[in-house]
Design a protein around this motif. Sequence first.
Motif, PDB file in Angstrom:
ATOM      1  N   GLY A  72       0.814  -1.208   0.000  1.00 23.68           N
ATOM      2  CA  GLY A  72       0.000   0.000   0.000  1.00 23.68           C
ATOM      3  C   GLY A  72       0.847   1.256   0.000  1.00 23.68           C
ATOM      4  N   GLN A  73       0.476   2.210   0.851  1.00 23.43           N
ATOM      5  CA  GLN A  73       1.185   3.490   0.913  1.00 23.43           C
ATOM      6  C   GLN A  73       2.604   3.340   1.447  1.00 23.43           C
ATOM      7  OE1 GLN A  73      -0.339   6.328  -0.408  1.00 23.43           O
ATOM      8  NE2 GLN A  73      -1.743   4.693  -1.005  1.00 23.43           N
ATOM      9  N   LEU A  74       2.877   2.242   2.135  1.00 26.31           N
ATOM     10  CA  LEU A  74       4.203   2.069   2.730  1.00 26.31           C
ATOM     11  C   LEU A  74       5.305   1.969   1.682  1.00 26.31           C
ATOM     12  CD1 LEU A  74       3.363  -0.532   5.542  1.00 26.31           C
ATOM     13  CD2 LEU A  74       3.750   1.914   5.827  1.00 26.31           C
ATOM     14  N   VAL A  75       4.978   1.496   0.472  1.00 27.22           N
ATOM     15  CA  VAL A  75       6.021   1.292  -0.540  1.00 27.22           C
ATOM     16  C   VAL A  75       6.664   2.598  -0.990  1.00 27.22           C
ATOM     17  CG1 VAL A  75       4.893  -0.811  -1.372  1.00 27.22           C
ATOM     18  CG2 VAL A  75       4.434   1.362  -2.511  1.00 27.22           C
ATOM     19  N   LYS A  76       6.036   3.748  -0.685  1.00 22.97           N
ATOM     20  CA  LYS A  76       6.595   5.030  -1.112  1.00 22.97           C
ATOM     21  C   LYS A  76       6.914   5.946   0.052  1.00 22.97           C
ATOM     22  CE  LYS A  76       1.890   6.693  -2.038  1.00 22.97           C
ATOM     23  NZ  LYS A  76       0.929   7.047  -3.103  1.00 22.97           N
TER      24      LYS A  76
END
Length: 364
Positions: free
Chosen positions: A40-44
Amino acid sequence: MKEIEILVIGGGPAGLCAAAAAAELGAHVLVLERDSKPGGQLVKQTHKFFGSKKQYAGDRGIHIGDFLLEQVTESPLVEVWADTTALGIYEDGVVTAEKDNQHLKIKPARIIAATGASEKALMFPNNDLPGIYGAGAVQTLMNVAGVVPGKRVLMVGAGNIGLIVSYQLLQAGVEVAAIIEGAPTIGGYLVHASKVRRAGVPIMTSFTVKEAYGKETLEGAIVCQLDEKWQPIPGTEQDIKADVMCLAVGLSPLTELLWQADCKMKYVGELSGHVPVRSRFMETTRQGLYVAGDVSGVEEASAAMVEGRLAGVSAALSLGYGKDVGCKMQADAMEELKELRSGPTGEKTMQGLWKLTGKEGAIC
């Protein structure tokens, strides 16, 4: 038709934590993730997290995502389907999905929806000019694709996302002309605001975009000051030159599947939109369908992870797994959420939960 005990829709922080917790109690889990890599948002998210060690304080989001994915993929009880989009939840309990250009049917005993949220837009003339992005899209360009969006950026929104992405733009060598915020105060943490201010970026509160301009792409924007009733003040216009505008004006829960599943929904502004009515164990009004993360109300990723654990444990318990240890895990997760939502930063969420579920929901 694939049969599974627990289907998790969404492989972000909430979904991965839900899958890991359910598998820990012995349930078989399938995770559907529409992107090629779960997280999710963690990859960025290259910034370090706050909170406690239980929420990985001091670790960067990208590393937390890798750790959560490793937990899930190492479990023999969890299967992950990447590049897979859930299409519908039907009356007979069947979930349909698209994977590799094939239409698939899944029959789960329990469902956990962890579909996250989408970026909100802002209405103003020429808001469709090339060069106007959601701040999350810019973060993806830089931190995932390694592409800078432009040379000079106007950031709209001084919440945590706007402040963090502004600092990451500066780190990438992009000039940030200014950060404007419609509210009279900054919405993000002071530590993030202080970093961009030390870099010379002005933060202009009680300001909004009046219009954007440019021939073929964005060339700049006219901004103006707002009064206490959020109305433009004539004569306060300023022209800010920029080839990129980032809109960090909030998120909306992605609840389409829940509407289709006939869950009872309620609009709660403090939770960022229409959200499902659910129990303190994260079960919606449709029996056997649980929620976790931003789809149940927009918060920080740390809260999404804890909600994911709570939903995963609750779903596994309902199937008869891990009764003794599971009840303790439920209690621990609810106490952890209470701690996360204490103090000024959690006041808005607590107010929203009170409106949604009453006193009991606000406590958890």
